[in-house]
Design a protein around this motif. Structure first.
Motif, PDB file in Angstrom:
ATOM      1  N   MET A  44      -0.598  10.930  88.118  1.00 14.64           N
ATOM      2  CA  MET A  44      -0.643  12.378  88.156  1.00 14.64           C
ATOM      3  C   MET A  44      -1.493  12.871  86.986  1.00 14.64           C
ATOM      4  O   MET A  44      -1.467  12.303  85.899  1.00 14.64           O
ATOM      5  N   ASN A  45      -2.213  13.914  87.206  1.00 15.81           N
ATOM      6  CA  ASN A  45      -3.090  14.508  86.215  1.00 15.81           C
ATOM      7  C   ASN A  45      -2.260  15.009  85.025  1.00 15.81           C
ATOM      8  O   ASN A  45      -1.189  15.576  85.177  1.00 15.81           O
ATOM      9  N   SER A  46      -2.775  14.828  83.794  1.00 14.98           N
ATOM     10  CA  SER A  46      -2.040  15.245  82.588  1.00 14.98           C
ATOM     11  C   SER A  46      -1.888  16.762  82.523  1.00 14.98           C
ATOM     12  O   SER A  46      -0.915  17.276  81.971  1.00 14.98           O
ATOM     13  N   GLU A  47      -2.843  17.493  83.103  1.00 12.44           N
ATOM     14  CA  GLU A  47      -2.736  18.950  83.134  1.00 12.44           C
ATOM     15  C   GLU A  47      -1.573  19.379  84.026  1.00 12.44           C
ATOM     16  O   GLU A  47      -0.826  20.299  83.687  1.00 12.44           O
ATOM     17  N   VAL A  48      -1.396  18.709  85.147  1.00 11.90           N
ATOM     18  CA  VAL A  48      -0.283  19.006  86.055  1.00 11.90           C
ATOM     19  C   VAL A  48       1.040  18.679  85.371  1.00 11.90           C
ATOM     20  O   VAL A  48       2.000  19.446  85.458  1.00 11.90           O
ATOM     21  N   ILE A  49       1.086  17.541  84.678  1.00 14.47           N
ATOM     22  CA  ILE A  49       2.313  17.156  83.953  1.00 14.47           C
ATOM     23  C   ILE A  49       2.626  18.192  82.886  1.00 14.47           C
ATOM     24  O   ILE A  49       3.779  18.576  82.699  1.00 14.47           O
ATOM     25  N   ASN A  50       1.608  18.678  82.180  1.00 14.92           N
ATOM     26  CA  ASN A  50       1.787  19.695  81.160  1.00 14.92           C
ATOM     27  C   ASN A  50       2.355  20.979  81.759  1.00 14.92           C
ATOM     28  O   ASN A  50       3.251  21.604  81.182  1.00 14.92           O
ATOM     29  N   ILE A  51       1.849  21.389  82.913  1.00 10.60           N
ATOM     30  CA  ILE A  51       2.331  22.595  83.584  1.00 10.60           C
ATOM     31  C   ILE A  51       3.780  22.396  84.027  1.00 10.60           C
ATOM     32  O   ILE A  51       4.621  23.286  83.855  1.00 10.60           O
ATOM     33  N   LEU A  52       4.091  21.224  84.563  1.00  8.07           N
ATOM     34  CA  LEU A  52       5.470  20.945  84.981  1.00  8.07           C
ATOM     35  C   LEU A  52       6.416  20.928  83.784  1.00  8.07           C
ATOM     36  O   LEU A  52       7.539  21.426  83.865  1.00  8.07           O
ATOM     37  N   THR A  53       5.957  20.381  82.684  1.00  8.54           N
ATOM     38  CA  THR A  53       6.778  20.370  81.472  1.00  8.54           C
ATOM     39  C   THR A  53       7.012  21.790  80.972  1.00  8.54           C
ATOM     40  O   THR A  53       8.133  22.138  80.570  1.00  8.54           O
ATOM     41  N   MET A  54       5.969  22.616  80.992  1.00  7.49           N
ATOM     42  CA  MET A  54       6.121  24.013  80.579  1.00  7.49           C
ATOM     43  C   MET A  54       7.082  24.742  81.513  1.00  7.49           C
ATOM     44  O   MET A  54       7.892  25.559  81.065  1.00  7.49           O
ATOM     45  N   ALA A  55       7.036  24.430  82.790  1.00  3.43           N
ATOM     46  CA  ALA A  55       7.970  25.038  83.738  1.00  3.43           C
ATOM     47  C   ALA A  55       9.408  24.673  83.373  1.00  3.43           C
ATOM     48  O   ALA A  55      10.317  25.509  83.454  1.00  3.43           O
ATOM     49  N   LYS A  56       9.624  23.437  82.950  1.00  2.00           N
ATOM     50  CA  LYS A  56      10.970  23.007  82.520  1.00  2.00           C
ATOM     51  C   LYS A  56      11.406  23.766  81.264  1.00  2.00           C
ATOM     52  O   LYS A  56      12.566  24.154  81.130  1.00  2.00           O
ATOM     53  N   VAL A  57      10.477  23.990  80.350  1.00  2.00           N
ATOM     54  CA  VAL A  57      10.786  24.747  79.134  1.00  2.00           C
ATOM     55  C   VAL A  57      11.171  26.176  79.492  1.00  2.00           C
ATOM     56  O   VAL A  57      12.137  26.739  78.956  1.00  2.00           O
ATOM     57  N   ILE A  58      10.431  26.754  80.423  1.00  2.00           N
ATOM     58  CA  ILE A  58      10.750  28.122  80.865  1.00  2.00           C
ATOM     59  C   ILE A  58      12.132  28.159  81.514  1.00  2.00           C
ATOM     60  O   ILE A  58      12.929  29.065  81.254  1.00  2.00           O
ATOM     61  N   GLN A  59      12.436  27.175  82.341  1.00  2.00           N
ATOM     62  CA  GLN A  59      13.763  27.107  82.963  1.00  2.00           C
ATOM     63  C   GLN A  59      14.850  26.995  81.896  1.00  2.00           C
ATOM     64  O   GLN A  59      15.904  27.620  82.000  1.00  2.00           O
ATOM     65  N   THR A  60      14.595  26.211  80.875  1.00  2.00           N
ATOM     66  CA  THR A  60      15.558  26.047  79.790  1.00  2.00           C
ATOM     67  C   THR A  60      15.736  27.354  79.016  1.00  2.00           C
ATOM     68  O   THR A  60      16.830  27.664  78.557  1.00  2.00           O
ATOM     69  N   ALA A  61      14.674  28.122  78.894  1.00  2.00           N
ATOM     70  CA  ALA A  61      14.719  29.370  78.137  1.00  2.00           C
ATOM     71  C   ALA A  61      15.383  30.505  78.905  1.00  2.00           C
ATOM     72  O   ALA A  61      15.743  31.525  78.316  1.00  2.00           O
ATOM     73  N   VAL A  62      15.566  30.348  80.206  1.00  2.00           N
ATOM     74  CA  VAL A  62      16.142  31.426  81.012  1.00  2.00           C
ATOM     75  C   VAL A  62      17.611  31.695  80.642  1.00  2.00           C
ATOM     76  O   VAL A  62      18.030  32.850  80.546  1.00  2.00           O
ATOM     77  N   ALA A  63      18.377  30.657  80.403  1.00  2.11           N
ATOM     78  CA  ALA A  63      19.797  30.847  80.064  1.00  2.11           C
ATOM     79  C   ALA A  63      19.982  31.697  78.809  1.00  2.11           C
ATOM     80  O   ALA A  63      20.766  32.662  78.822  1.00  2.11           O
ATOM     81  N   PRO A  64      19.270  31.412  77.715  1.00  3.25           N
ATOM     82  CA  PRO A  64      19.408  32.294  76.553  1.00  3.25           C
ATOM     83  C   PRO A  64      18.952  33.724  76.819  1.00  3.25           C
ATOM     84  O   PRO A  64      19.502  34.664  76.244  1.00  3.25           O
ATOM     85  N   VAL A  65      17.982  33.891  77.706  1.00  2.00           N
ATOM     86  CA  VAL A  65      17.530  35.246  78.029  1.00  2.00           C
ATOM     87  C   VAL A  65      18.646  36.019  78.734  1.00  2.00           C
ATOM     88  O   VAL A  65      18.856  37.210  78.473  1.00  2.00           O
ATOM     89  N   PHE A  66      19.396  35.361  79.603  1.00  2.00           N
ATOM     90  CA  PHE A  66      20.555  36.014  80.224  1.00  2.00           C
ATOM     91  C   PHE A  66      21.599  36.368  79.173  1.00  2.00           C
ATOM     92  O   PHE A  66      22.263  37.400  79.259  1.00  2.00           O
ATOM     93  N   LEU A  67      21.753  35.524  78.185  1.00  2.00           N
ATOM     94  CA  LEU A  67      22.678  35.813  77.085  1.00  2.00           C
ATOM     95  C   LEU A  67      22.235  37.071  76.342  1.00  2.00           C
ATOM     96  O   LEU A  67      23.063  37.916  75.995  1.00  2.00           O
ATOM     97  N   ILE A  68      20.950  37.217  76.113  1.00  2.00           N
ATOM     98  CA  ILE A  68      20.425  38.420  75.457  1.00  2.00           C
ATOM     99  C   ILE A  68      20.749  39.656  76.296  1.00  2.00           C
ATOM    100  O   ILE A  68      21.123  40.702  75.758  1.00  2.00           O
ATOM    101  N   THR A  69      20.653  39.536  77.606  1.00  2.00           N
ATOM    102  CA  THR A  69      20.992  40.650  78.498  1.00  2.00           C
ATOM    103  C   THR A  69      22.471  41.024  78.356  1.00  2.00           C
ATOM    104  O   THR A  69      22.813  42.207  78.309  1.00  2.00           O
ATOM    105  N   GLY A  70      23.335  40.027  78.272  1.00  2.00           N
ATOM    106  CA  GLY A  70      24.758  40.292  78.072  1.00  2.00           C
ATOM    107  C   GLY A  70      25.033  40.958  76.739  1.00  2.00           C
ATOM    108  O   GLY A  70      25.859  41.876  76.643  1.00  2.00           O
ATOM    109  N   ILE A  71      24.349  40.513  75.711  1.00  2.00           N
ATOM    110  CA  ILE A  71      24.517  41.127  74.395  1.00  2.00           C
ATOM    111  C   ILE A  71      24.031  42.571  74.426  1.00  2.00           C
ATOM    112  O   ILE A  71      24.657  43.458  73.836  1.00  2.00           O
ATOM    113  N   ALA A  72      22.931  42.818  75.138  1.00  2.00           N
ATOM    114  CA  ALA A  72      22.419  44.188  75.263  1.00  2.00           C
ATOM    115  C   ALA A  72      23.445  45.090  75.939  1.00  2.00           C
ATOM    116  O   ALA A  72      23.629  46.249  75.541  1.00  2.00           O
TER     117      ALA A  72
END
Length: 156
Positions: free
Chosen positions: A1-29
């Motif tokens: 698999m192309n390293s650029e595709v792997i990089n995009i998939l990895t970034m997608a995983k980071v974004i997915q991981t960051a979604v839970a804390p963002v919901f927490l921020i919404t609850g705090i708001a």
């Protein structure tokens, strides 16, 4: 698999991981909205009592107004503490999200920093909720004592 595709998939995983804390921020708001409303009601009531205190010459009535004003001051302190702790908690959750992305982009291991920020955010949020609970206890104690409903003219 192309390293650029792997990089995009990895970034997608980071974004997915960051979604839970963002919901927490919404609850705090949402919590901050509740705290703001409670503080606004306390402030309005205190202003109303101060106006009555300025025009009244009845010593017993003024004493009861002063007692209620002191109770409102205690409640406002609790709300202020809860508000401050909640905002600090939200800021730490924002730091968690930022560190997640920085860790990925810069390829730095920030796991201890991320965990520490998250644990600190949760501790601050717990303390903020405890302060809110303290304010609720003060409010119900004042109500049980009849201070909130004493000497209120319905036509005000």
């Amino acid at each position: 698999m192309n390293s650029e595709v792997i990089n995009i998939l990895t970034m997608a995983k980071v974004i997915q991981t960051a979604v839970a804390p963002v919901f927490l921020i919404t609850g705090i708001a949402a919590t901050l909205g509740v705290l703001s409303n409670r503080l606004a009601r306390i402030t309005d009531r205190a202003r109303q009592l101060e106006r009555k205190l300025n025009v009244s010459t009845d010593e017993d009535f003024n004493k009861s107004l002063t007692t209620e004003l002191r109770a409102l001051l205690k409640r406002s302190r609790c709300i202020h503490i809860a508000f401050s702790l909640s905002v600090l908690s939200a800021l730490l959750v924002c730091a968690v999200v930022m560190c997640l992305f920085l860790s990925h982009i810069q390829s730095i291991n920030l796991s201890v920093t991320i965990a520490s920020c998250f644990v600190a955010a949760m501790a601050l949020l717990i303390c903020g909720f405890l302060s809110l609970l303290g304010e609720v206890f003060l409010a119900t104690r004042s109500m049980r004592r009849g201070m909130i409903f004493a000497d209120i003219d319905i036509n005000d």
